[in-house]
Enzyme design. Structure first.
Site, mmCIF file in Angstrom:
data_model
loop_
_atom_site.group_PDB
_atom_site.id
_atom_site.type_symbol
_atom_site.label_atom_id
_atom_site.label_comp_id
_atom_site.label_asym_id
_atom_site.label_seq_id
_atom_site.Cartn_x
_atom_site.Cartn_y
_atom_site.Cartn_z
ATOM 1 N N GLU A 181 -6.578 4.604 8.181
ATOM 2 C CA GLU A 181 -6.313 6.027 7.926
ATOM 3 C C GLU A 181 -7.538 6.708 7.335
ATOM 4 O OE1 GLU A 181 -2.723 5.313 5.750
ATOM 5 O OE2 GLU A 181 -1.760 4.728 7.633
ATOM 6 N N GLY A 216 3.033 -1.202 4.251
ATOM 7 C CA GLY A 216 3.061 0.230 3.957
ATOM 8 C C GLY A 216 4.481 0.679 3.652
ATOM 9 N N SER A 236 3.753 -2.226 10.256
ATOM 10 C CA SER A 236 5.211 -2.305 10.434
ATOM 11 C C SER A 236 5.798 -3.654 10.026
ATOM 12 C CB SER A 236 5.594 -1.960 11.881
ATOM 13 O OG SER A 236 5.192 -0.640 12.196
ATOM 14 N N HIS A 287 -9.434 1.234 5.150
ATOM 15 C CA HIS A 287 -8.151 1.397 5.831
ATOM 16 C C HIS A 287 -8.326 2.316 7.039
ATOM 17 C CE1 HIS A 287 -4.000 2.402 6.652
ATOM 18 N NE2 HIS A 287 -3.664 1.331 5.950
ATOM 19 N N ASN A 339 0.870 -1.175 0.000
ATOM 20 C CA ASN A 339 0.000 0.000 0.000
ATOM 21 C C ASN A 339 0.907 1.225 0.000
ATOM 22 O OD1 ASN A 339 -1.796 2.052 0.473
ATOM 23 N ND2 ASN A 339 -2.434 1.332 2.500
ATOM 24 N N TRP A 340 0.968 1.904 -1.144
ATOM 25 C CA TRP A 340 1.910 3.023 -1.271
ATOM 26 C C TRP A 340 1.363 4.297 -0.622
ATOM 27 C CZ3 TRP A 340 3.938 2.504 -7.064
ATOM 28 C CH2 TRP A 340 4.540 1.247 -7.208
ATOM 29 N N LYS A 341 0.102 4.264 -0.228
ATOM 30 C CA LYS A 341 -0.526 5.424 0.423
ATOM 31 C C LYS A 341 -0.295 6.694 -0.430
ATOM 32 C CE LYS A 341 -0.107 3.046 4.816
ATOM 33 N NZ LYS A 341 0.072 3.110 6.256
ATOM 34 N N GLY A 383 2.898 2.126 10.869
ATOM 35 C CA GLY A 383 3.862 3.220 10.740
ATOM 36 C C GLY A 383 4.603 3.537 12.024
ATOM 37 N N GLU A 411 -5.165 -4.954 10.608
ATOM 38 C CA GLU A 411 -4.131 -3.940 10.813
ATOM 39 C C GLU A 411 -4.386 -3.226 12.139
ATOM 40 O OE1 GLU A 411 -2.251 -2.742 6.776
ATOM 41 O OE2 GLU A 411 -3.867 -1.356 7.225
HETATM 42 P P1 13P Z 1 3.232 0.299 7.665
HETATM 43 O O1 13P Z 1 3.726 -0.968 7.042
HETATM 44 O O2 13P Z 1 3.950 1.516 7.173
HETATM 45 O O3 13P Z 1 3.149 0.201 9.151
HETATM 46 O O4 13P Z 1 1.715 0.498 7.134
HETATM 47 C C1 13P Z 1 0.832 -0.553 7.220
HETATM 48 C C2 13P Z 1 -0.402 -0.214 6.484
HETATM 49 O O5 13P Z 1 -1.159 0.643 6.896
HETATM 50 C C3 13P Z 1 -0.674 -0.913 5.222
HETATM 51 O O6 13P Z 1 -1.943 -0.643 4.762
#
Ligand code: 13P
Length: 253
Positions: A98, A235, A214, A96, A10-12, A174, A168
């Site tokens: 976020e 992520g 993470s 998600h 997931n490149w966000k 993160g 998640e």
């Molecule tokens: P990280 O791997 O940066 O913790 O993010 C996880 C995530 O939200 C994937 O959708």
């Protein structure tokens, strides 16, 4: 039959089109020989089309990070399922944390998005997970259960079958603070049992459940040895071809 491991990046809100193309090219090369793992990447909307073209002929599947449930019309700033389908998306990430945290996503809007995705033949990566406060208050299972019941409301068995769930825990995203394999497995098992109750044991045994939060080349193997962990939604570590391909090649670590 075993479940095929599924690793998605997931490149966000990262990567311009140029940067995304560079990354996609590198991934295509480093993952060319990988089989027996399904791989997907979810670039930001602006880079989806270009990355989709770049990945043609490879085994890496294109995924979107969200969609809106209406077919078309006056919805400024939104993207429809048909638009994603047209450019070759196979998956779409829905719910998600976020989006729940910063953009007002609720179990109800998640449910509408999931239904719209299935209607257009897009497979869903349905994200669920508790916050740190909820975990500390002992509410992890009840939160996950509520998210599942709300998000999957009215979804028929045949619609649920191609779905992927992503557990998640918000506190692990993160933060560098990944859940231990045992902590993750405990919730994954709960999710699978819940799927069994909502649908059937057969369907629950087929649906893949990814872990996210993470994930790194260092911790992927431990996570993947757990019975109910079928992959990862990555992520930060998916923004570099080298770390992402190490995660995808977890068996070789
Ligand atoms: P990280 O791997 O940066 O913790 O993010 C996880 C995530 O939200 C994937 O959708």
């Amino acid at each position: 039959m075993g479940r095929l491991p599924f690793i998605a990046g997931n490149w966000k809100m990262n990567k311009t089109v140029g940067e995304a193309l560079d990354l996609a090219r590198q991934m295509k090369t480093s993952l060319a020989k990988v089989d027996s793992v399904e791989v997907a990447v979810a670039p930001p909307f602006t880079a989806l089309f270009a990355v989709g073209n770049e990945l043609k002929g490879s085994r890496i599947v294109l995924a979107a990070q969200n969609l809106f449930w209406e077919e078309k019309g006056a919805f400024t700033g939104e993207i429809s399922p048909a638009m994603l389908k047209e450019i070759g998306c196979g998956y779409v990430i829905i719910g998600h944390s976020e989006r729940r945290q910063y953009f007002g996503e609720t179990d109800e809007t998640v449910n509408r998005r999931i239904k719209a995705a299935f209607k257009h033949g897009l497979k869903v990566i349905f994200c669920i997970g508790e916050t740190l406060q909820e975990r500390e208050e002992g509410k992890t299972f009840s939160v996950v259960e509520r998210q599942m019941e709300g998000g999957l409301k009215g979804l028929k068995t045949e619609e649920a079958r191609p779905m992927v769930l992503a557990y998640e825990p918000v506190w692990a995203i993160g933060t560098g603070k990944t859940a231990t394999p045992e902590q993750a497995e405990e919730v994954h098992r709960f999710i699978r049992n819940k799927l069994g109750g909502l649908y059937s044991r057969e369907i629950a045994g087929e649906i893949r459940i990814q872990y996210g939060g993470s994930v790194t080349p260092e911790n992927i193997k431990g996570l993947m040895t757990q019975e109910d962990i079928d992959g990862a939604l990555v992520g930060g570590a998916s923004l570099q071809a080298e770390t992402f391909s190490k995660i995808v090649r977890f068996r070789e670590i």
